[in-house]
Design a protein around this motif. Structure first.
Motif: not given
Length: 344
Positions: A85-88, A90-91, A203
């Protein structure tokens, strides 16, 4: 017009605070920066801590070497190809960026396990960063060196920090009822009620579409949640009646809960404000978050006799160990224990 900017930590998140004397032109300009917010308690504007904003507000920060920047981009491409996922992404990429910035004068293929220990001591511990942050960096570093690059590092010897055993925060049923009944706004009541009644993550609620509500089978279909898994959760008759009244009044088009404009998702920030207002109206003096409602759902299920294996399925946990933590906050059996103090 004089102004000053610096990186701060605001509510656990790195932000760029901008300080200046009251000036309508500057206020107008900073409002146009995406994600800008005014802090009433601190008396300053703050914006997301992005490279773009660091340049915009002339903040000088250390960066990885050119080799490090290239490595991070390759790492991002790998993660996207694996459909993280994009959030992962980024992290993980931000964690790797922190690590490579610390070693920006050293070639990546010369970094060793001893260097990782040095990073943990001289950066993480020195700056009093959390064990969870350290764990994020370890995850990112291990995945990068395991998949992208041959190196002197022995991946399996990279150690993780000990995790603090923190119990989930749980509300009583009476407190949950007060929060859900606090709002006269039907939409706000329906959103918070869905989170509690189905044990949803924030989410998951925001991504729900009206087609995901199966009223004939009395279930909610939660699609592509954490770990890209679909799952189902029971839909109570009480919440179904609430959703029907909500639909009749608001007529959402695409998402179950939409923003000001049709076919757009309700924003996460606005949802948090809805909860904040409900907690205040309910006169509950606890730092309640949306995830507290999910924790409360799981704990109340356990206390009512629901098997832990079913709770694991309903919450979408990969491991039963994650779900077992609710046994430590359930008071059902503890309340039956008689204190020896009563016999004195």
């Amino acid at each position: 017009m004089k102004w000053e900017a610096k990186i701060i930590k605001h509510k656990g998140e790195k932000r760029i605070a901008v300080f200046f004397e009251k000036n309508t032109d500057l206020i107008s300009r900073i409002k146009k920066v995406e994600g800008s917010r005014w802090s009433q308690s601190n008396g300053f504007w703050h914006v997301p801590n992005t490279v773009e904003n660091q340049i915009r507000f002339k903040i000088t920060v250390s960066l990885p070497s050119a080799e490090g920047i290239e490595a991070i981009e390759k790492f991002k491409q790998y993660l996207r190809s694996k459909r993280y996922s994009e959030s992962t992404i980024t992290t993980y990429s931000e964690a790797l960026k922190s690590f490579f910035t610390f070693f920006n004068s050293k070639s990546i293929n010369l970094i060793t396990n001893e260097d990782i220990i040095c990073y943990n001591n001289d950066y993480v511990l020195k700056n009093k960063l959390s064990a969870s942050y350290q764990n994020q960096v370890v995850n990112a570093v291990k995945l990068y060196f395991k998949t992208i690059r041959d190196t002197m590092i022995e991946v399996e010897k990279i150690h993780r920090p000990k995790r603090a055993k923190v119990l989930p925060n749980v509300l009583s049923k009476e407190e949950v009822k007060k929060i859900l009944d606090a709002h006269s706004n039907l939409k706000h009541k329906a959103m918070l009620s869905m989170i509690y009644s189905c044990g949803l993550r924030r989410s998951e609620l925001l991504n729900l579409k009206f087609s995901d509500i199966d009223s004939k089978r009395n279930i909610v279909i939660i699609r592509q949640s954490k770990g890209k898994k679909d799952r189902i959760t029971p839909l109570s008759a009480k919440i179904l009646d609430l959703l029907r009244r909500y639909y009749k009044e608001y007529s959402p088009k695409t998402y179950l809960f939409e923003g000001q404009e049709k076919n757009t998702q309700y924003s996460a920030r606005s949802l948090e404000e809805v909860l904040k207002k409900s907690v205040k109206l309910a006169s509950i003096n606890k730092p309640v978050t949306l995830h507290w409602l999910r924790h409360s759902y799981a704990t109340h299920l356990l206390e009512s006799g629901t098997d832990l294996r079913y709770i694991q399925e309903l919450l979408g946990h990969n491991s039963s160990k994650t779900t077992e933590i609710y046994t430590h906050v359930s008071t059902k059996n503890i309340q039956q224990i008689k204190s020896p103090f009563d016999d004195l």
